[in-house]
Write an enzyme that holds these catalytic residues in place. Structure first.
Site, PDB file in Angstrom:
ATOM      1  N   SER A 105     -52.722   1.968  53.899  1.00  0.00           N
ATOM      2  CA  SER A 105     -51.751   1.348  54.095  1.00  0.00           C
ATOM      3  C   SER A 105     -52.287   0.167  55.272  1.00  0.00           C
ATOM      4  O   SER A 105     -52.041  -0.899  55.124  1.00  0.00           O
ATOM      5  CB  SER A 105     -50.466   1.728  54.840  1.00  0.00           C
TER       6      SER A 105
ATOM      7  N   GLU B 119     -42.386  -1.682  49.670  1.00  0.00           N
ATOM      8  CA  GLU B 119     -42.764  -2.709  48.861  1.00  0.00           C
ATOM      9  C   GLU B 119     -42.432  -2.366  47.160  1.00  0.00           C
ATOM     10  O   GLU B 119     -42.809  -2.809  46.249  1.00  0.00           O
ATOM     11  CB  GLU B 119     -44.367  -2.738  48.741  1.00  0.00           C
TER      12      GLU B 119
ATOM     13  N   THR C 266     -39.611  -7.361  55.687  1.00  0.00           N
ATOM     14  CA  THR C 266     -38.491  -6.492  56.097  1.00  0.00           C
ATOM     15  C   THR C 266     -37.675  -6.441  57.237  1.00  0.00           C
ATOM     16  O   THR C 266     -38.267  -6.713  58.235  1.00  0.00           O
ATOM     17  CB  THR C 266     -38.979  -5.175  55.634  1.00  0.00           C
ATOM     18  N   GLU C 267     -36.340  -6.440  57.226  1.00  0.00           N
ATOM     19  CA  GLU C 267     -35.566  -6.540  58.387  1.00  0.00           C
ATOM     20  C   GLU C 267     -34.749  -5.372  58.315  1.00  0.00           C
ATOM     21  O   GLU C 267     -34.588  -4.534  57.522  1.00  0.00           O
ATOM     22  CB  GLU C 267     -34.732  -7.932  58.239  1.00  0.00           C
TER      23      GLU C 267
ATOM     24  N   LEU D 265     -46.750  -9.327  47.885  1.00  0.00           N
ATOM     25  CA  LEU D 265     -46.048  -7.888  47.700  1.00  0.00           C
ATOM     26  C   LEU D 265     -46.819  -7.594  46.122  1.00  0.00           C
ATOM     27  O   LEU D 265     -46.987  -6.191  46.048  1.00  0.00           O
ATOM     28  CB  LEU D 265     -44.616  -7.952  47.666  1.00  0.00           C
TER      29      LEU D 265
ATOM     30  N   GLN E 122     -50.919  32.215  32.652  1.00  0.00           N
ATOM     31  CA  GLN E 122     -50.428  30.905  31.740  1.00  0.00           C
ATOM     32  C   GLN E 122     -49.464  29.888  32.409  1.00  0.00           C
ATOM     33  O   GLN E 122     -49.552  28.869  32.166  1.00  0.00           O
ATOM     34  CB  GLN E 122     -49.537  31.601  30.577  1.00  0.00           C
TER      35      GLN E 122
END
Length: 395
Positions: free
Chosen positions: A102, A374, A143-144, A250, A290
């Protein structure tokens, strides 16, 4: 070709995807993998448990020195790498930790990309060389608190005051915010949504760090507060107006996530595979049962399908043919499958799977953030739904 002349089966690369990579691709991948092994993996569990990323500025400079910041951009000190090479770097960084990927993604694919794509020549010359070197860390304010998936209704605004701009508003969940030297902030103006290059030492700008996270703990996450921040006329990004600007940034960053999520999945799968071969129950390794082999087989199928999808999208991006809907396809699939691989790996490891001695639970909790930042699952489903049907379900 007879069976005796076929290449051996490689459990680490069952589809032979390495055959698609050039020597330069592999060199980039190996350089980033070695850096992560030396500088992140020995410390990441401690950083995650403490909820901090100490020495982030030093890490940024080191990432700059290996060409990992803005690496797919050209000029201004950037590496000019291919999209596939950038993707491979994201995979290796996120195999260490999503917070490290990030840091790189926000720096290069959001903040630097916005300036590189939409900035003036003066803005590029001022910021990009220092950001490529890791001398200045950037963040991206979209972003808010009340507007995440609906940026068109953002409240942050910029008003003219003579030739200056006055910015007011709040941004939330901003990676790198508290350590950034520059912020790319998107705001409403009388002419539409515009991007602004904001030095973080500007009066009225502050970035308090967000604490008490249970995901992306080894990452700096902040709120951006803009109280009458005065900027000169040339602070605005001149080459774009409207949501096309931030959304294209983005899309570039989401492409890196398509690769990065597979790094987290690979690290978790590798841990589970090693554990299954050494952990004994009922007189033999659990990998010999298995049900455990079925889990491992299913995880391997989804992991390497995801890497193959990422490589395909990277090849399209390098050819200038990658559409935003295809990026949504990749992020929706790969993050969703990566989380499931982490969860299944945890079941193989039993109680040990929740220990920070292993990476599985750390990657699982990180991916819960990657799943929704995002672009949430629902947003990408609707992007694909609209593309498939021609009908807009967003409104």
């Amino acid at each position: 070709m007879s069976a005796s002349t076929l290449p051996p089966f490689d459990p680490a690369d069952p589809l032979g995807i390495d055959d698609l990579l050039s020597d330069e691709d592999k060199a980039v991948r190996d350089t980033v993998r070695q850096w992560a092994a030396d500088r992140v993996l020995p410390h990441i569990a401690e950083w995650y448990e403490a909820g901090e990323l100490p020495g982030i500025r030093e890490l940024a400079r080191e990432l700059g020195s290996i060409g990992a910041l803005g690496m797919s951009l050209t000029g201004y000190g950037c590496a000019g790498a291919t999209a596939v090479q950038y993707g491979l770097a994201c995979l290796e960084l996120e195999a260490a930790d999503s917070g490290i990927r990030s840091l790189v993604s926000v720096q290069g694919s959001l903040a630097m990309y916005a300036i590189w794509k939409f900035g003036s020549e003066e803005q590029k010359q001022q910021w990009l060389p220092k950001m490529a070197a890791g001398e200045v860390i950037g963040c991206f304010g979209l972003t808010e608190p009340d507007h995440g998936s609906d940026p068109a209704n953002m409240r942050t605004h910029a008003k003219r005051d003579g030739s200056d701009w006055i910015l007011n508003g709040r941004k939330m969940w901003i990676t790198n915010g508290s350590v950034a030297g520059v912020a790319v902030v998107w705001a409403r103006t009388d002419d539409g949504i515009r991007g602004f290059v904001v030095p973080t030492d500007a009066p009225g700008f502050s970035a308090p760090e967000i604490k008490h996270k249970w995901s992306l703990r080894a990452s700096v996450t902040s709120e951006l507060v803009l109280d009458d921040v005065r900027l000169p006329a040339d602070a605005v990004l001149p080459e774009v107006t409207g949501l096309r600007g931030p959304l294209s940034c983005l899309s570039h960053a989401r492409y890196g996530i398509v690769w990065g999520a597979m790094g987290a999945a690979r690290a978790s799968f590798d841990a589970a595979l090693d554990y299954a071969k050494s952990r004994e129950q009922f007189g033999k390794p659990i990998g010999g049962f298995q049900l455990t082999q079925a889990k491992l087989a299913d995880m391997a199928v989804e992991l390497h399908k995801g890497v193959l999808l990422a490589h395909h999208l990277g090849s399209r991006l390098d050819a200038g043919r990658l559409r935003p809907e295809q990026v949504s396809f990749g992020k929706l699939n790969n993050v969703r499958e990566a989380i499931e691989i982490c969860r299944t790996s945890r079941t193989i490891m039993g109680a040990n799977g929740i220990s920070l001695e292993y990476p599985v639970m750390r990657h699982a909790t990180n991916l819960e953030s990657v799943l929704t930042y995002e672009g949430t699952v629902e947003m990408h489903q609707l992007v694909l739904g609209k593309a498939l049907t021609g009908l807009d379900a967003f409104r």
